[in-house]
Scaffold this motif. Structure first.
Motif: not given
Length: 138
Positions: A44-48
């Motif tokens: 959730x909330x970030x792309x890695x």
């Protein structure tokens, strides 16, 4: 043969721009078997990057057997477990994070469509510094 493997609908008329590929019931069972021990996750909330997610999940979840991470669309990943103990720990443990961002975890199910899924809940840690002991309970 499982009954839920037989209930897939096949469209009546094929769209020539998007043809369908019919599968026999036994083929569906064979293809789905390996995914029954999988979880679907989303950060959730970030792309890695895929490799970062894969390495992190291996470090926290692959304690008794290997895992296999597969990238899906819309930020979802399928994680297959070779160990039932690891699967149960990943599904029931947590909350899990990557880079300080929470991971939603749900069991795999046939026909999962990332485009239509709404992330409605996830497990999180909440801290209440100084909360009197009498207010702490499940």
């Amino acid at each position: 043969m499982r009954e839920d493997d037989l209930d897939d609908e096949v469209p009546e008329d094929d769209d020539p721009k998007c043809p369908t590929i019919p599968f026999k019931a036994m083929e569906k069972i064979r293809y789905r078997r390996k995914w029954r021990s999988a979880l679907i996750i989303k950060v959730l909330g970030q792309t890695f990057p895929f490799q970062a997610i894969s390495r992190r999940l291996e470090s926290i979840w692959a304690k008794h057997g290997a895992i296999q991470v597969a990238s899906m669309s819309w930020g979802f990943y399928a994680v297959r477990f070779m160990s039932e103990m690891d699967y149960v720990q990943a599904a029931d443990g947590g909350p899990w994070t990557i880079g300080g961002h929470y991971i939603t975890v749900r069991p795999w199910r046939k026909g999962f469509d990332p485009r239509t899924v709404e992330v409605a809940r996830t497990m999180v840690w909440a801290r209440f510094p100084g909360l009197p002991i009498e207010f702490i309970n499940r």
